[in-house]
Write a protein that holds these residues in place. Structure first.
Motif, PDB file in Angstrom:
ATOM      1  N   ILE A   1      -1.912 -13.094  10.496  1.00  0.00           N
ATOM      2  CA  ILE A   1      -3.022 -13.955  10.064  1.00  0.00           C
ATOM      3  C   ILE A   1      -3.154 -13.974   8.542  1.00  0.00           C
ATOM      4  O   ILE A   1      -3.488 -15.008   7.960  1.00  0.00           O
ATOM      5  N   ASP A   2      -2.872 -12.854   7.916  1.00  0.00           N
ATOM      6  CA  ASP A   2      -3.071 -12.723   6.472  1.00  0.00           C
ATOM      7  C   ASP A   2      -2.357 -13.809   5.682  1.00  0.00           C
ATOM      8  O   ASP A   2      -2.868 -14.297   4.666  1.00  0.00           O
ATOM      9  N   ILE A   3      -1.156 -14.196   6.119  1.00  0.00           N
ATOM     10  CA  ILE A   3      -0.359 -15.141   5.326  1.00  0.00           C
ATOM     11  C   ILE A   3      -0.439 -16.573   5.854  1.00  0.00           C
ATOM     12  O   ILE A   3       0.348 -17.425   5.454  1.00  0.00           O
ATOM     13  N   TYR A   4      -1.388 -16.859   6.730  1.00  0.00           N
ATOM     14  CA  TYR A   4      -1.529 -18.227   7.228  1.00  0.00           C
ATOM     15  C   TYR A   4      -1.747 -19.263   6.110  1.00  0.00           C
ATOM     16  O   TYR A   4      -1.259 -20.389   6.227  1.00  0.00           O
ATOM     17  N   PRO A   5      -2.470 -18.944   5.029  1.00  0.00           N
ATOM     18  CA  PRO A   5      -2.609 -19.964   3.980  1.00  0.00           C
ATOM     19  C   PRO A   5      -1.272 -20.401   3.387  1.00  0.00           C
ATOM     20  O   PRO A   5      -1.099 -21.575   3.033  1.00  0.00           O
ATOM     21  N   LEU A   6      -0.328 -19.476   3.280  1.00  0.00           N
ATOM     22  CA  LEU A   6       0.990 -19.822   2.746  1.00  0.00           C
ATOM     23  C   LEU A   6       1.780 -20.646   3.755  1.00  0.00           C
ATOM     24  O   LEU A   6       2.414 -21.650   3.404  1.00  0.00           O
TER      25      LEU A   6
ATOM     26  N   TYR B   1     -10.368 -22.726   0.710  1.00  0.00           N
ATOM     27  CA  TYR B   1      -9.266 -22.599  -0.257  1.00  0.00           C
ATOM     28  C   TYR B   1      -7.985 -23.214   0.297  1.00  0.00           C
ATOM     29  O   TYR B   1      -7.225 -23.850  -0.442  1.00  0.00           O
ATOM     30  N   THR B   2      -7.731 -23.025   1.586  1.00  0.00           N
ATOM     31  CA  THR B   2      -6.514 -23.578   2.189  1.00  0.00           C
ATOM     32  C   THR B   2      -6.522 -25.093   2.104  1.00  0.00           C
ATOM     33  O   THR B   2      -5.498 -25.711   1.783  1.00  0.00           O
ATOM     34  N   ARG B   3      -7.670 -25.711   2.373  1.00  0.00           N
ATOM     35  CA  ARG B   3      -7.765 -27.167   2.248  1.00  0.00           C
ATOM     36  C   ARG B   3      -7.427 -27.624   0.836  1.00  0.00           C
ATOM     37  O   ARG B   3      -6.717 -28.607   0.629  1.00  0.00           O
ATOM     38  N   ARG B   4      -7.922 -26.896  -0.161  1.00  0.00           N
ATOM     39  CA  ARG B   4      -7.667 -27.276  -1.558  1.00  0.00           C
ATOM     40  C   ARG B   4      -6.195 -27.106  -1.923  1.00  0.00           C
ATOM     41  O   ARG B   4      -5.647 -27.923  -2.674  1.00  0.00           O
TER      42      ARG B   4
ATOM     43  N   LEU C   1      -5.648 -16.500  -3.852  1.00  0.00           N
ATOM     44  CA  LEU C   1      -4.536 -16.147  -4.741  1.00  0.00           C
ATOM     45  C   LEU C   1      -3.576 -17.316  -4.926  1.00  0.00           C
ATOM     46  O   LEU C   1      -3.156 -17.626  -6.046  1.00  0.00           O
ATOM     47  N   ILE C   2      -3.227 -17.978  -3.830  1.00  0.00           N
ATOM     48  CA  ILE C   2      -2.318 -19.126  -3.925  1.00  0.00           C
ATOM     49  C   ILE C   2      -2.945 -20.237  -4.757  1.00  0.00           C
ATOM     50  O   ILE C   2      -2.292 -20.834  -5.628  1.00  0.00           O
ATOM     51  N   TYR C   3      -4.210 -20.504  -4.503  1.00  0.00           N
ATOM     52  CA  TYR C   3      -4.917 -21.568  -5.223  1.00  0.00           C
ATOM     53  C   TYR C   3      -4.949 -21.288  -6.731  1.00  0.00           C
ATOM     54  O   TYR C   3      -4.586 -22.159  -7.544  1.00  0.00           O
ATOM     55  N   TYR C   4      -5.363 -20.087  -7.112  1.00  0.00           N
ATOM     56  CA  TYR C   4      -5.492 -19.782  -8.538  1.00  0.00           C
ATOM     57  C   TYR C   4      -4.136 -19.597  -9.216  1.00  0.00           C
ATOM     58  O   TYR C   4      -4.015 -19.837 -10.426  1.00  0.00           O
TER      59      TYR C   4
ATOM     60  N   LEU D   1       2.756  -7.026  -1.397  1.00  0.00           N
ATOM     61  CA  LEU D   1       3.762  -8.085  -1.503  1.00  0.00           C
ATOM     62  C   LEU D   1       3.175  -9.362  -2.087  1.00  0.00           C
ATOM     63  O   LEU D   1       3.908 -10.221  -2.577  1.00  0.00           O
ATOM     64  N   ALA D   2       1.858  -9.467  -2.054  1.00  0.00           N
ATOM     65  CA  ALA D   2       1.190 -10.666  -2.588  1.00  0.00           C
ATOM     66  C   ALA D   2       1.481 -10.869  -4.060  1.00  0.00           C
ATOM     67  O   ALA D   2       1.336 -11.984  -4.572  1.00  0.00           O
ATOM     68  N   VAL D   3       1.899  -9.832  -4.764  1.00  0.00           N
ATOM     69  CA  VAL D   3       2.209  -9.973  -6.184  1.00  0.00           C
ATOM     70  C   VAL D   3       3.332 -10.984  -6.405  1.00  0.00           C
ATOM     71  O   VAL D   3       3.472 -11.557  -7.500  1.00  0.00           O
ATOM     72  N   LEU D   4       4.132 -11.238  -5.369  1.00  0.00           N
ATOM     73  CA  LEU D   4       5.217 -12.219  -5.486  1.00  0.00           C
ATOM     74  C   LEU D   4       4.692 -13.643  -5.587  1.00  0.00           C
ATOM     75  O   LEU D   4       5.381 -14.516  -6.118  1.00  0.00           O
ATOM     76  N   ILE D   5       3.495 -13.887  -5.077  1.00  0.00           N
ATOM     77  CA  ILE D   5       2.983 -15.262  -5.039  1.00  0.00           C
ATOM     78  C   ILE D   5       2.750 -15.829  -6.438  1.00  0.00           C
ATOM     79  O   ILE D   5       3.262 -16.909  -6.756  1.00  0.00           O
ATOM     80  N   PRO D   6       1.993 -15.173  -7.320  1.00  0.00           N
ATOM     81  CA  PRO D   6       1.846 -15.756  -8.664  1.00  0.00           C
ATOM     82  C   PRO D   6       3.167 -15.817  -9.433  1.00  0.00           C
ATOM     83  O   PRO D   6       3.309 -16.638 -10.350  1.00  0.00           O
ATOM     84  N   LEU D   7       4.124 -14.974  -9.058  1.00  0.00           N
ATOM     85  CA  LEU D   7       5.394 -14.971  -9.773  1.00  0.00           C
ATOM     86  C   LEU D   7       6.302 -16.120  -9.369  1.00  0.00           C
ATOM     87  O   LEU D   7       7.178 -16.523 -10.139  1.00  0.00           O
ATOM     88  N   PHE D   8       6.110 -16.671  -8.170  1.00  0.00           N
ATOM     89  CA  PHE D   8       7.027 -17.704  -7.676  1.00  0.00           C
ATOM     90  C   PHE D   8       6.344 -18.991  -7.234  1.00  0.00           C
ATOM     91  O   PHE D   8       6.993 -20.034  -7.182  1.00  0.00           O
ATOM     92  N   PHE D   9       5.049 -18.927  -6.873  1.00  0.00           N
ATOM     93  CA  PHE D   9       4.384 -20.108  -6.334  1.00  0.00           C
ATOM     94  C   PHE D   9       3.835 -20.939  -7.490  1.00  0.00           C
ATOM     95  O   PHE D   9       2.710 -20.754  -7.944  1.00  0.00           O
TER      96      PHE D   9
END
Length: 454
Positions: free
Chosen positions: A365-370, A141-144, A190-193, A225-233
């Motif tokens: 580690i959890d937020i490394y994709p971001l 997912y990170t690659r995508r 989550l970031i990808y979708y 806190l991940a709920v912020l990602i779809p709201l801003f990313f």
């Protein structure tokens, strides 16, 4: 479509990650933890305890010991309610993530003739494989995600750095039962979708967003806190709450889908609390909590004990990477840096900011994709700059990888202490895989002093 044609359609970048995964799997089989089969213990046993309780014991009473290969192993201790009832303080999010591997282990145990108690060899290896699997899924997912912004070359080099220059490698192989690779995969998904749904709203993207946020929250509540990602990313950097709410109520299917996911994820946990404690919502960690008035941010980032930048210095590059990302998208780096600040405030406000026994700052580690996105921005700059700078950057990348691989081995063999490192002992063991008897006595005495001083 034939199988061969399907294989031909697999992106080259995905094949590269599959090969990385195969290489790591081969190395995992030679590791001590694969050989001794003691994976389900400490925190992992707490996350896992729901599964043998629900499927093998047919009740959820708390089990804090197990017989593994003839050895009595003490598992994570239960907490007690004021009236003396035992319950599992760990939420059941990781049990969900383990479930496919647990079921596979049941089948393997039946075929191989192992005792089906949840703790024999097939179950131990199953949990170890779960962490490895989620690491690979997260990398895919990170690659995508990175490929939305940069070339395949940049994406793959960045994925290589995230894999081999950080503590993700350790938690995806040697200590693979912990939460962090599952969280890593869920954050990446989550970031990808979130990005895909912003570009072209679809029910499957929306469902994936609801599911990943829910699972992240149930695994580690701070990850709400991940709920912020779809709201801003998103591609325009807009606050998207109104858009999501409008989409959520735009059809009965969307409303039903949201309600169903939330029910399936959270209701079993609420029911467990009700049955075990008498309350539908219960703070299961009791005296363990956050100290928001005194966050240990500087220690969390820079201390020799567990400093994120000390044990994974490659992440220093994400800071200049924010500047290079700003050239491409002026709002995304602002959100990423803002999310980073909020996240470290919460993570390092936890009473045990160093998170017990760990290699480096495992909570990061959890937020490394971001954070991989600004790292990729730096990599992209390095690849496209002048030759002398390009060579210097390449040498720097190799040094970061070599340092992480070496320190990972040091940690495995006890030269980096699981909790009590300080500046003196860090430099005492620097660059060494063997210590003299005198050196062992020196660092051992220091670690005992540090431990007693807690």
């Amino acid at each position: 479509m034939t199988l061969l044609n399907r294989i031909k359609q697999i992106p080259t970048g995905d094949i590269y990650i599959y090969l990385l995964g195969l290489f790591m799997l081969v190395n995992m089989k030679m590791e001590y933890r694969w050989q001794d089969h003691f994976i389900i213990r400490h925190d992992v046993s707490g996350y896992y305890n729901y599964l043998p309780g629900a499927f093998l014991r047919n009740n959820l009473y708390y089990e804090n010991h197990a017989d593994i290969q003839g050895k009595e192993i003490h598992l994570a201790e239960p907490n007690k309610t004021p009236d003396g009832r035992l319950y599992n303080k760990y939420t059941m999010g990781m049990a969900y993530m383990y479930t496919p591997f647990f079921m596979g282990s049941v089948v393997c145990a039946k075929i191989s003739g192992h005792k089906i108690d949840g703790y024999t060899v097939p179950f131990q290896i199953g949990i170890l494989l779960s962490g490895w699997f989620y690491m690979i899924l997260g990398l895919l997912y990170t690659r995508r995600i990175l490929h939305f912004f940069y070339s395949e070359q940049v994406a793959l080099l960045t994925v290589t750095l995230v894999t081999f220059a950080t503590n993700l490698l350790y938690y995806g192989t040697y200590e693979a039962g912990m939460t962090h690779t599952a969280d890593f995969a869920l954050f990446a998904a989550l970031i990808y979708y979130s990005w895909k749904h912003w570009l072209v709203p679809k029910k499957r993207y929306f469902a994936a967003i609801i599911l990943t946020v829910s699972l992240l929250t149930l695994i580690r509540p701070v990850n709400g806190l991940a709920v912020l990602i779809p709201l801003f990313f998103n591609s325009e950097g807009k606050f998207a709450l109104k858009k999501y709410l409008q989409y959520a109520i735009s059809s009965k299917i969307n409303i039903a889908l949201t309600a169903l996911i939330l029910f399936l994820v959270f209701f079993p946990q609420l029911l467990y609390w009700k049955m075990g404690t008498g309350h539908w919502i219960y703070y299961s960690y009791q005296n363990e909590g956050f100290n928001f008035s005194k966050p240990e941010i500087m220690n969390g980032l820079f201390s020799y004990r567990k400093g994120w930048f000390v044990y994974t210095p490659v992440w220093i590059l994400f800071i200049p990477g924010l500047f290079f990302l700003y050239r491409k998208n002026k709002k995304l780096p602002v959100f990423i840096f803002g999310f980073f600040l909020v996240y470290i405030f919460f993570v390092f406000s936890w009473w045990s900011w160093y998170y017990g026994g760990s290699f480096g700052s495992r909570a990061m580690i959890d937020i490394y994709p971001l954070l991989a996105l600004p790292l990729a921005a730096f990599v992209n700059w390095a690849i496209n700059t002048k030759l002398p700078v390009k060579i210097a950057a390449g040498v720097l990348f190799v040094c970061f990888i070599q340092l992480n691989l070496f320190q990972t081995e040091q940690y495995k063999y006890g030269l980096i202490h699981w909790s009590q490192m300080d500046k003196d002992t860090y430099w005492k063991v620097w660059g060494k895989m063997k210590l003299t008897e005198e050196e062992w006595k020196y660092v051992g005495d220091k670690w005992k002093t540090n431990y007693n001083g807690i």
